[in-house]
Design a protein around this motif. Structure first.
Motif, PDB file in Angstrom:
ATOM      1  N   SER A   1      -5.417  33.604   3.039  1.00 12.98           N
ATOM      2  CA  SER A   1      -4.773  33.307   1.953  1.00 12.98           C
ATOM      3  C   SER A   1      -3.284  33.354   2.465  1.00 12.98           C
ATOM      4  N   THR A   2      -2.383  32.909   1.466  1.00 14.32           N
ATOM      5  CA  THR A   2      -0.951  32.561   1.816  1.00 14.32           C
ATOM      6  C   THR A   2      -0.321  34.073   1.535  1.00 14.32           C
ATOM      7  N   ILE A   3      -0.796  34.719   0.492  1.00 16.27           N
ATOM      8  CA  ILE A   3      -0.304  36.216   0.307  1.00 16.27           C
ATOM      9  C   ILE A   3      -0.500  37.132   1.710  1.00 16.27           C
ATOM     10  N   ALA A   4      -1.600  36.939   2.021  1.00 17.66           N
ATOM     11  CA  ALA A   4      -2.440  37.838   3.420  1.00 17.66           C
ATOM     12  C   ALA A   4      -1.307  37.232   4.381  1.00 17.66           C
ATOM     13  N   GLU A   5      -0.949  36.073   4.319  1.00 16.57           N
ATOM     14  CA  GLU A   5       0.059  35.645   5.628  1.00 16.57           C
ATOM     15  C   GLU A   5       1.358  36.201   5.424  1.00 16.57           C
ATOM     16  N   SER A   6       1.816  36.360   4.185  1.00 15.37           N
ATOM     17  CA  SER A   6       3.021  36.978   4.053  1.00 15.37           C
ATOM     18  C   SER A   6       3.160  38.524   4.342  1.00 15.37           C
ATOM     19  N   PHE A   7       2.087  39.068   4.167  1.00 18.21           N
ATOM     20  CA  PHE A   7       1.985  40.483   4.620  1.00 18.21           C
ATOM     21  C   PHE A   7       1.886  40.573   6.300  1.00 18.21           C
TER      22      PHE A   7
END
Length: 815
Positions: free
Chosen positions: A576-582
């Motif tokens: 997911s995009t949020i996982a990539e941001s982490f």
């Protein structure tokens, strides 16, 4: 060094591009308001009744009859020139004048038909007219429905008001209440006969016999006369240019034919009344002269009969030469004496009138049988009458202390005094002349006594006959002059332009103007809403705002968690995009660490509860563990613990039990389903959390953890609410301060930023959490690119599809 005030800084920091992005993001709101406003304007333009304006031009000037002689003007045109422009304007707007116009046009009767949105007035377009029996009472204000069966029969129906019905008598100007037996009335009448009921009486006068009335429906309404007059008193009358005698008349209404007839008729009535008023003296004088003429004619006949009888009885038919000479002499003196006596009598009457009256108008005595040679007297009388008329007009509208009224009153007094002096002087001269004539008559009468008795008697008859005949001829001449003045009356009102329907467009509704107003309203209302909302909105929205307001650097951006079923998105939704941001945040944070130090402690905190620090701490721990680093997550938010729920474990014991010596570190450490990740929950809420965090056991805790783990992630309480987290900063290698988009208020991070500026806090960075890419807060960095939040809409295909359907978003809102 030049100081820069806060206002200048605000001006410099204002980003027009960002502001335009915010406004542009509300394009749907603008579009909705504009469409709605244009629809309203369209409805108004279509449904609003069209109003038209027609105009007419007239001029007012003093037109004297060229046939009048100087003496004729004095006798028959006293009162000076016709009323001035201001007076004409007042007359045209007066109640009495408009009563004549309304009555002449019968405008108290409305002719209507059913229109698309309302009943339309069709004055001038009906094939019939209503002839009222004005002596009878008529139903006032109700629509009387006329449904023609054919050209011979009509069905008349009325729906009465259940509360009050009124009848009006236009001749008597009287109204009375009426209670019908039934609320609905319907009956068929013959078109050609008188239609009479207890509540109306009229005839239908067919104007166009060829028009087929079958199945046609009309309505007539009898309105209150006074209210109708009030409507037409609103006529706009004004001088076209100051100082000129040109007057412009204009009137607004829904029926152009009705406006045209009204304006033209009001001018016609004005002209008729002005003509009548202008020759009112001539009419009065002629009536008076005609009365005297009849008396003199009768006297002349009687004297002629007596003279003939005397001649025949006494057998004397002619006077002697001496008698004829004396007759000629005394006849001239008799005529002169009569003339002077008439003048003295008139001057006495005029003086008495002036002394006994304060307002001088049309009933002033006119010199019917005498000529006033002094032009100053006529001029003074003219001025006196004009001033009196102006005074009467002003007294209707202003107080007695009104300066122009006071000035006019003084003028009347002065003019009256001058006129009385002129009359006194003229009367004295006239009396002297009369006394001189009387003396000459006495001498002539003495000579008459020398004649024989028969001749004296004959001369007396002849003398009376001559005097009466002279008066008769004089009255005949005066009657002719008065008749000429009446017949040859010249109007002071000249029509320059008649009111006429030449296809004028309606003045209301103003179609284009309404659309422009709608467009401006559709723009201004959303703009006002946006300005108000943005002014009152004190939340942080973008990285740029943080960088402008604060000195602490921004380390990364965490997107909004679109998954309701899990907060551990890095583990559950690794693509997911949020996982990539982490993952980006994991890379960025490496620059804060000492590369020689094997174990790193990361403190995660925020200003207040609800900003997402626990979620960020959990997922940061997860991302390090998934990269193969031995990681532990410690829940040191001892006041409001909730980390255990995300890992599906209990919170019966935890770090609190270790810090008070009840449990060992191994006993409070719990494994998770994620490889390389252990957690220590907070445990039961203690009464003294701050004291526990500054205890020696807390210090020993971090020493032991650093011996066992490569990364230690600490979830702390918000620093804006309690001071617990500040006690933990000394153990940290990096501090992540969470700011939540559209949640954290602008002033909240100020305290920690000041500590950073003062050097009290080091290795601290901001994390913008719950970030959503919208045009409202669009700016640089590719919507978060550079902080680990991808390229916004251009990241499609590289991450799990997180776009939910419209229905799903609606259902989520309801939840």
């Amino acid at each position: 060094m030049k100081q820069v005030n806060k206002f200048d800084l605000d001006i410099q920091s204002f980003d027009i591009k960002e502001y335009l992005f915010k406004i542009g993001s509300y394009w749907k709101l603008f579009l909705s308001f504009i469409i709605f406003a244009l629809i309203i304007a369209k409805i108004l333009n279509v449904r609003t009744q069209k109003v038209y304006n027609l105009e007419s031009l007239i001029t007012v000037s003093d037109e004297q009859n060229p046939l009048f002689s100087s003496s004729t003007n004095i006798a028959f045109n006293w009162g000076g020139p016709s009323d001035q422009v201001e007076t004409i304007i007042a007359i045209l707007q007066s109640r009495s004048h408009n009563e004549k116009v309304v009555n002449e046009l019968k405008y108290y009767i409305d002719y209507l038909i059913d229109g698309k949105y309302r009943k339309e007035n069709i004055y001038g377009n009906t094939p019939f007219n209503i002839d009222l029996d004005t002596l009878k009472y008529q139903l006032q204000g109700n629509n009387i429905k006329l449904k023609f069966i054919n050209n011979e029969e009509v069905e008349i129906s009325i729906e009465f008001d259940d509360k009050k019905n009124t009848l009006i008598n236009y001749s008597l100007d009287d109204t009375k209440s009426f209670t019908p037996n039934e609320l609905q009335y319907s009956k068929i009448f013959s078109v050609n006969s008188l239609i009479e009921t207890p509540f109306f009486s009229f005839r239908i006068a067919i104007e166009n016999a060829l028009f087929d009335l079958a199945e046609k429906t009309y309505y007539v309404r009898f309105n209150n006369f006074d209210n109708t007059v009030k409507e037409y008193q609103k006529i706009d009358v004004s001088s076209l240019k100051k100082g000129t005698s040109i007057i412009e008349l204009s009137f607004e209404g829904t029926n152009k034919k009705k406006i045209e007839d009204f304006i033209n008729t009001t001018v016609k009535v004005l002209d008729r009344d002005q003509r009548k008023q202008k020759i009112s003296y001539a009419i009065k004088t002629k009536s008076y002269i005609d009365t005297l003429f009849k008396v003199e004619a009768s006297s002349l006949r009687n004297i002629e009969t007596d003279l003939g009888t005397y001649k025949q009885t006494n057998n004397i038919y002619d006077l002697s030469a001496e008698g004829n000479a004396l007759l000629s002499e005394v006849s001239v003196l008799d005529n002169e004496s009569q003339t002077f006596q008439n003048k003295v009598e008139y001057l006495n009457n005029l003086e008495s009138y002036l002394r006994n009256n304060s307002i001088y108008s049309d009933d002033i005595p006119a010199p019917a049988l005498v000529n006033i040679e002094d032009p100053n007297i006529a001029l003074s009388l003219n001025n006196l009458i004009l001033l009196s008329k102006k005074k009467e007009e002003l007294e209707r509208t202003v107080k007695s202390s009104f300066p122009p009224l006071v000035k006019i009153s003084e003028g009347i007094k002065t003019e009256r005094q001058i006129l009385l002096e002129q009359l006194g002087s003229l009367k004295s001269i006239t009396k002297n002349s009369l006394n001189s004539i009387k003396k000459r008559l006495s001498k002539s009468n003495y000579k008459l006594n020398k004649l024989s008795p028969k001749e004296q008697k004959l001369l007396s008859f002849q003398r009376k006959y001559n005097l009466t005949e002279s008066n008769y001829n004089y009255l005949t001449q005066k009657s002719y002059e008065a008749g000429t003045a009446i017949a040859a009356n010249v109007s002071d009102i000249k029509i320059l332009d008649k009111a006429k329907d030449v296809g004028q467009a309606p003045i209301k509704p103003k179609g284009l103007f309404n659309y422009l107003v709608a467009l401006m309203t559709g723009i201004m209302l959303p703009m006002l809403y946006i300005l108000t909302k943005e002014t009152l909105n004190n939340k942080i929205h973008t990285v740029e705002e943080i960088e402008k307001e604060y000195k602490i650097p921004v380390l990364g951006v965490i997107g909004k968690n679109p998954y309701d079923d899990s907060r551990l998105v890095v583990n559950k939704k690794p693509n997911s995009t949020i996982a990539e941001s982490f993952r980006a945040l994991r890379s960025n944070i490496q620059f804060l660490f000492n590369v020689n130090k094997k174990s790193k402690i990361i403190v995660v905190t925020s200003s207040v509860s609800g900003e997402g620090k626990t979620l960020c701490a959990e997922n940061m721990a997860t991302i390090f563990a998934l990269s193969g680093k031995k990681t532990i997550l410690v829940g040191l938010d001892l006041r409001k613990p909730k980390m255990h729920t995300d890992f599906n474990t209990d919170n019966k014991f935890g770090i609190v039990n270790y810090l008070i010596g009840e449990k060992t570190l191994a006993e409070v450490t719990k494994p998770t389903e994620i490889n390389n990740l252990n957690i220590i929950t907070s445990g039961p809420v203690p009464p003294n959390p701050s004291e526990l965090l500054i205890s020696d056991l807390a210090k020993d805790l971090f020493i032991k953890l650093q011996e066992q783990y490569e990364y230690i992630i600490i979830d702390t309480p918000p620093v804006g609410l309690v001071a617990d987290a500040l006690e933990l900063f000394k153990y940290s290698d990096a501090i992540l301060y969470i700011i939540r988009q559209n949640y954290t208020q602008r002033g909240m991070p100020r305290m920690i930023d000041d500590k950073y500026i003062n050097g009290e806090v080091k290795n601290i960075s901001y994390i913008l959490n719950d970030f959503v890419v919208t045009n409202k807060y669009g700016g640089g960095y590719g919507y978060g690119y550079g902080y680990g939040y991808g390229y916004g809409k251009y990241s499609n295909g590289y991450h799990t599809n997180e776009n939910k359907s419209f229905v799903s978003r609606i259902l989520k809102r309801f939840k």
